[in-house]
Structure formats: C-alpha cells, structure tokens
Enzyme design. Structure first.
Site, mmCIF file in Angstrom:
data_model
loop_
_atom_site.group_PDB
_atom_site.id
_atom_site.type_symbol
_atom_site.label_atom_id
_atom_site.label_comp_id
_atom_site.label_asym_id
_atom_site.label_seq_id
_atom_site.Cartn_x
_atom_site.Cartn_y
_atom_site.Cartn_z
ATOM 1 N N HIS A 168 -3.164 2.921 3.343
ATOM 2 C CA HIS A 168 -2.295 3.876 2.655
ATOM 3 C C HIS A 168 -0.821 3.665 3.013
ATOM 4 C CE1 HIS A 168 -5.948 6.862 2.629
ATOM 5 N NE2 HIS A 168 -6.065 5.931 1.700
HETATM 6 C C1 LIG Z 1 -8.900 -0.978 -0.217
HETATM 7 C C2 LIG Z 1 -8.148 0.292 -0.548
HETATM 8 C C3 LIG Z 1 -8.817 1.516 -0.526
HETATM 9 C C4 LIG Z 1 -8.124 2.682 -0.837
HETATM 10 N N1 LIG Z 1 -8.833 3.845 -0.976
HETATM 11 C C5 LIG Z 1 -8.202 4.948 -1.473
HETATM 12 C C6 LIG Z 1 -8.948 6.116 -1.819
HETATM 13 O O1 LIG Z 1 -10.162 6.154 -1.724
HETATM 14 N N2 LIG Z 1 -8.264 7.187 -2.277
HETATM 15 C C7 LIG Z 1 -6.895 7.189 -2.409
HETATM 16 O O2 LIG Z 1 -6.327 8.222 -2.771
HETATM 17 N N3 LIG Z 1 -6.180 6.095 -2.094
HETATM 18 C C8 LIG Z 1 -6.801 4.970 -1.690
HETATM 19 N N4 LIG Z 1 -6.084 3.828 -1.466
HETATM 20 C C9 LIG Z 1 -4.617 3.872 -1.647
HETATM 21 C C10 LIG Z 1 -4.166 3.962 -3.108
HETATM 22 O O3 LIG Z 1 -4.984 3.171 -3.927
HETATM 23 C C11 LIG Z 1 -2.692 3.526 -3.175
HETATM 24 O O4 LIG Z 1 -1.915 4.431 -2.414
HETATM 25 C C12 LIG Z 1 -2.121 3.505 -4.581
HETATM 26 O O5 LIG Z 1 -2.941 2.801 -5.465
HETATM 27 C C13 LIG Z 1 -0.728 2.863 -4.529
HETATM 28 O O6 LIG Z 1 -0.180 2.815 -5.824
HETATM 29 P P1 LIG Z 1 1.166 2.019 -6.105
HETATM 30 O O7 LIG Z 1 1.437 2.182 -7.549
HETATM 31 O O8 LIG Z 1 2.201 2.451 -5.138
HETATM 32 O O9 LIG Z 1 0.853 0.495 -5.747
HETATM 33 P P2 LIG Z 1 -0.319 -0.462 -6.247
HETATM 34 O O10 LIG Z 1 -1.381 0.318 -6.939
HETATM 35 O O11 LIG Z 1 -0.707 -1.289 -5.088
HETATM 36 O O12 LIG Z 1 0.370 -1.351 -7.377
HETATM 37 C C14 LIG Z 1 1.298 -2.357 -7.173
HETATM 38 C C15 LIG Z 1 1.062 -3.405 -8.256
HETATM 39 O O13 LIG Z 1 2.203 -4.239 -8.345
HETATM 40 C C16 LIG Z 1 1.795 -5.576 -8.493
HETATM 41 N N5 LIG Z 1 2.902 -6.416 -8.037
HETATM 42 C C17 LIG Z 1 3.379 -6.542 -6.780
HETATM 43 N N6 LIG Z 1 4.464 -7.350 -6.759
HETATM 44 C C18 LIG Z 1 4.672 -7.725 -8.037
HETATM 45 C C19 LIG Z 1 5.645 -8.556 -8.653
HETATM 46 N N7 LIG Z 1 6.639 -9.122 -7.958
HETATM 47 N N8 LIG Z 1 5.557 -8.774 -10.005
HETATM 48 C C20 LIG Z 1 4.564 -8.184 -10.743
HETATM 49 N N9 LIG Z 1 3.628 -7.393 -10.187
HETATM 50 C C21 LIG Z 1 3.684 -7.144 -8.858
HETATM 51 C C22 LIG Z 1 0.550 -5.662 -7.641
HETATM 52 O O14 LIG Z 1 -0.230 -6.791 -7.968
HETATM 53 C C23 LIG Z 1 -0.111 -4.331 -7.968
HETATM 54 O O15 LIG Z 1 -0.931 -4.426 -9.108
HETATM 55 C C24 LIG Z 1 -6.727 2.638 -1.140
HETATM 56 C C25 LIG Z 1 -6.053 1.415 -1.153
HETATM 57 C C26 LIG Z 1 -6.753 0.240 -0.875
HETATM 58 C C27 LIG Z 1 -6.008 -1.065 -0.928
#
Ligand SMILES: Cc1cc2nc3c(=O)[nH]c(=O)nc-3n(C[C@H](O)[C@H](O)[C@H](O)COP(=O)(O)OP(=O)(O)OC[C@H]3O[C@@H](n4cnc5c(N)ncnc54)[C@H](O)[C@@H]3O)c2cc1C
Length: 544
Positions: free
Chosen positions: A474
């Site tokens: 997280h």
């Molecule tokens: C294994 C795991 C289990 C988890 N379990 C839970 C759970 O059960 N419940 C919960 O609430 N949370 C959980 N989380 C946390 C939650 O999923 C994250 O906090 C949330 O998805 C983050 O969202 P975000 O939009 O910040 O980033 P992300 O969803 O990580 O999205 C970032 C995206 O940007 C893309 N990206 C990065 N750099 C670039 C670039 N330069 N150009 C183009 N694309 C790019 C990546 O490939 C990715 O698709 C978990 C996370 C993981 C990894």
C-alpha cells in the site's frame, strides 16, 4: 519522432485512479482524453478469477515486480514490491478488499490545511463510485456507481472460526467496516462481481471504451512529461519501439501510482534539484518533496499449520475438494476460485489513548510456505498483523535518468527514532497469537510456524519482525498534497509551480489511511475528476 496528435487531457497510467479519471472526464462528449498504460491489456483470465490473485502477485507480464534495496532495519533483506502493469493497474492484481479507512484519516488531511478533503467531503465520492450489493441506505453506501462491492457468498469456513475466537476474547464485532469507524472484527467487503474481479478497468474503463472521445493506448510507456515555459504541454511516449509526442490542449494528469508518479516527475525535471543534477537531468521545477514521504503498511505473520483440509491449500487429501471447486467455478462462478483468500479480519488499538486503530489483523486461511507468499503445499492459517499508522517514512529516488530503469524504493521501515513502529507490531503479534490460541481453533491448530513457539520476549519478537516482515503493498504519499515546503501538489492536486499538470493517485495522500488503500484512491480520483472539470469550466468562463 512523430508529433501530431492532440487531446484535451493526457492521463498517464490506467490504474485505479487513471481508469476512474478516463471514465469521468469523457462523460462530456466534447472532452477528448488519451489514456496511456505501460503494460498490456488485461486479457489474462487469471486477472479476472478472484483466486488468480495468488498468481498475479508474481506475474512478470502484468506486474512490475520491483525490489527495494537491502534494508539494514530488516536485517539487510530486500522487500518485494508488486505493482499492477496492465489496464486496471494494481486493482487488477490486488486482494480485492474494499476498505475506506477511518474518518479521522481524512479529517487529518483537512486539518493539515487541505480544504475539502475531510471525511464528510470524501463520503460523497465513496458513495458516487460504489454499487453496493448489500447496503442500500443512501447515506453511507452507494447503489448507482460503477464499482461493485459486496460480501462474499461463501467465505472459507475458517473465517467463522476466527470470528468465534475473536468473540470468545470479548472483542468487538463490527457490522460494516466502511461506515467511518473501523475498529472491530468481521468479514471484509470485496470488489467482486458475479464471481469475477471488479478491477477499476472492469468497473470504469471498459464500459467507457466505446466512447469516441476516449483513446486508450496499452503497451505505451510515458517516458517524460514535456514542460515548456513552466507549463506541461504534452508527453513523450514509447509504444512498440517507436517514440512519439502527444500534445495536451488542457492538462497532463499523472496517475502512475505512488512508486512511478514521482519517478516520472523526476525524469521530467521536477524534483529535488540536487537529485536531478546527479543524474544529468535538467531542472525544470525544483520541488524538494517529490518522492519523499513514502509510507506503506508493513506486516508480520502469526501462522499455524493445520492437520485439517478446511483451509485453502494443495494436498493429496484435498484434491477431490479442489477438483469440485474448479467444476463449481466453471459452472456457476462460485466456490473458492471466486473468493479473494483474504476474507476477514479486524482493527485494534494496541494501547490506550489512540484516536483510531493502529493495527489491522487480516485472517488468511492458507499455508504460506514463506513469508510474503500466499499459498504453498499443505494446510494452515494465519493472521497477517499490519501496522496501519506507521511513523517511519521512506523515499522514492532515481537509479538513473532512464525510464527503463526501476526507481529506488527506500522504505526505511522501522526507522522512526522512538522505535514505536516495531513496538506496535509486536503488540499486534501478541494479540494475534491470543486469537489463534483461543479454544475455537483447537480442532484446526497444528504446530506454530511463525513466530516459532520459543520466540516469546519482546526482544525476541522485535528480532522476528525484522527477520520476516513484508509490506502488504500500500505505498502512498510520495507526491503529497499540502501547503508546506515538501508538498508536491496543492489541494486541487495541481503540481506546485507547473501549469497544466496534476498528480491524481495514491501518491497525493499526505498520510496513509487506516486500512487497504484502493477505495481511498478511487475516492481521490472521483474528487480529482470533479476538480478538473470545474477548473475547465472556470477557465472557459474567464476566457469568454
Ligand atoms: C498485490 C497487491 C495487493 C493489494 N491488495 C489490496 C486490497 O486487497 N485492497 C485494497 O484496498 N488495496 C490493495 N492494494 C493496493 C491498491 O490496489 C492500490 O493502492 C491502488 O490500486 C493504487 O492505485 P493507483 O492508481 O495509485 O496506482 P496503480 O493502480 O498501481 O496504477 C498505476 C498504473 O500506471 C502504470 N504506469 C506506471 N508508470 C507508467 C508510465 N510511465 N507510463 C504509462 N503507464 C505507467 C502502471 O503500469 C499502472 O497500471 C494491493 C496492491 C497490490 C500490488
């Protein structure tokens, strides 16, 4: 280098936040959006089968699989950092627990000077995003939103044993973790629909993909944000080996997650001047806080083997059961394959005087094999004790000036000078041990795996924590919202001192929430989308 396409908004990263933004910003047919995702489309069926989570945690195509450098506070161990790399981002590989956090988490953001970010403000956005199958009160939960939230139809029976054990210790049961106060124990709500993962791609992106004003580019990594005269004017991407520039008529929105959003800002010349110059990057805007304030939920297991085959797990005696569950899932999308494995738990305060819980217990009915793994040969169960209010803060840095190289993820777990973090986790472990030693588990309990029985004193437990702890994935806070010198974005999520550029994802959290982070990120993106739209309307009025 081709250089001709233009959209109103460019969104970097199709993760939890990026999918919400792409949907909401293209609700107005006159607004054009291009969404870039470095990973492939979310075609693999294991993404969509909830129990496929076990594989997605380590899938090299759909997961960035970062590693932290060796950490002296963790006995020189490296920490594994999975991050989603496909449409849906980390919501396509996560554990599907839906947990909003504690109301104080958001009120604290408002107390830090971030206007409009208190719990009551965000509640409207939690509701807006949600279609809750079980609650229809209109006040706390939503029914009209795209994201399906529900209780599992048939959690593993050991979850009920866990709750019986909890009750036998006079601990509080909580009817709904998502109503503002989350202290207590119960079954978690999950983001699953009809036996399939409801990632943010499934909930928000795919239903919007037929809109003519939305272009989604998978396998397209943004390598740099183009900044001209203090304004973000576009991005440079690499797609299929070709480098292209795309123009933003209004804004570039960075939603690459808490690990890669700060990396991309730094690669684009926004960050600590010294760090940038060290890598030969021209400083476009010095912002000392980029990459700092990294917070994550570190955890340690209390784990027993089990002589019964009730837990999820692979063994010869369990083979008929497993075969039946494959059939059941194939026919009706029900049974263990439709479950998310991490199905119940609770939040506790480990000492008096706290305004909210400091430890989350996640009950996991599997044999883990190694710390950090989910499933191994054999049967068992555990509580993953999670430090949900950490004081230690780390930092994302650059390993080079190339977008091909991973960033440096320096968590600095247990680095708080008073040692409060490790002591809290030790108190959590003792509580978890009491629960798993309760008579309700007598029939199911085999030998202790972690901590080994001989590990009893606080000193021994501290040592154990340094030996086995791992994150529950997280990371947040690395482009924090605020007013102080280390803030990266203001309370409208605009990067300070760069026009036409916002960060909207987990990295803007000033402090980590008390619970899993997906639901808060979704609320942030819903609110962010409203702010982007409102600012566009204001700009049009001003220009008229
Ligand atoms: C294994 C795991 C289990 C988890 N379990 C839970 C759970 O059960 N419940 C919960 O609430 N949370 C959980 N989380 C946390 C939650 O999923 C994250 O906090 C949330 O998805 C983050 O969202 P975000 O939009 O910040 O980033 P992300 O969803 O990580 O999205 C970032 C995206 O940007 C893309 N990206 C990065 N750099 C670039 C670039 N330069 N150009 C183009 N694309 C790019 C990546 O490939 C990715 O698709 C978990 C996370 C993981 C990894």
């Amino acid at each position: 280098m081709r250089d001709h396409e233009s959209f109103d908004y460019l969104i970097v990263g199709a993760g939890s936040a990026g999918c919400v933004l792409a949907n909401r910003l293209t609700e107005d047919a006159a607004t054009t959006v291009c969404l870039f995702e470095a990973g492939p489309r979310d075609k693999n069926m294991l993404i969509h089968i909830p129990a496929g989570f076990i594989r997605m945690m380590f899938h090299p195509t759909y997961n960035w699989m970062f590693m932290s450098p060796p950490d002296p506070n963790m006995k020189g161990r490296q920490t594994y950092v999975p991050r989603g790399k496909t449409l849906g981002g980390s919501s396509s590989i996560n554990g599907m627990i839906y947990m909003r956090g504690h109301r104080r988490d958001f009120d604290e953001w408002a107390d830090l000077g971030n206007a409009g970010w208190g719990y009551d403000d965000l509640l409207a956005y939690f509701r807006k995003s949600e279609h809750n199958e079980n609650y229809n009160d209109g006040k706390v939960h939503g029914r009209e939103g795209p994201l399906n939230v529900k209780y599992l139809d048939s959690p593993n029976p050991l979850n009920h044993v866990f709750l019986e054990a909890v009750e036998s210790l006079q601990k509080r049961r909580i009817p709904d973790f998502n109503a503002g106060e989350n202290e207590g124990f119960g079954i978690f709500q999950v983001t699953i629909k009809n036996g399939r993962r409801h990632s943010l791609a499934n909930a928000f992106l795919h239903p919007a993909e037929n809109r003519a004003n939305l272009k989604v580019l998978a396998n397209a990594q943004v390598r740099r944000i183009i900044i001209e005269d203090g304004r973000a004017t576009g991005v440079e991407i690499n797609a299929g080996g070709e480098t292209r520039r795309i123009h933003a008529a209004r804004e570039v929105i960075v939603s690459a997650g808490a690990i890669q959003s700060p990396q991309l800002l730094m690669l684009s010349g926004i960050g600590d001047g010294e760090e940038l110059r060290k890598h030969g990057i021209e400083v476009k805007r010095a912002l000392a806080g980029v990459g700092h304030n990294l917070q994550d939920h570190i955890s340690a297991p209390v784990h027993f083997m089990s002589p019964r085959i009730t837990s999820y797990g692979i063994s010869i005696p369990a083979l008929p059961k497993i075969a039946w569950h494959f059939l059941l899932y194939g026919i009706a999308r029900k049974g263990m394959l439709g479950n998310n494995i991490v199905e119940s738990g609770g939040f506790i305060r480990t000492r008096p005087g706290l305004d909210r819980p400091d430890v989350q217990h996640i009950f996991v009915p599997t044999h883990q094999g190694k710390p950090g793994r989910l499933l191994a040969w054999g049967h068992g169960f555990r509580i993953t004790c999670v430090l949900v209010r950490p004081k230690s803060k780390g930092r994302i840095g650059l390993s080079s000036a190339s977008a091909n190289d991973p960033p440096v993820i320096d968590f600095r777990f247990f680095s708080d000078p008073e040692g409060a973090d490790i002591d809290t986790l030790v108190r959590g472990i003792k509580d978890a041990r009491r629960i798993l030693m309760a008579p309700a588990f007598d029939y199911y309990r085999g030998p202790a795996v972690w901590p080994p029985e001989k590990v009893q004193s606080d000193e021994e437990l501290r040592d154990f924590v340094r030996e086995v702890s791992s994150t529950i994935f997280h990371p947040v806070g690395t482009c924090k919202m605020g007013k102080d010198d280390m803030a990266v974005v203001d309370d409208r999520l605009r990067v300070r001192g760069v026009a036409g550029l916002r960060v909207i994802d987990a990295s803007i959290m000033p402090t980590i929430t008390t619970g899993n982070t997906n639901a808060p990120v979704i609320a942030i993106a819903e609110k962010g989308a409203d702010m982007v739209k409102a600012d566009a309307r204001a700009a049009l009025r001003a220009a008229a």
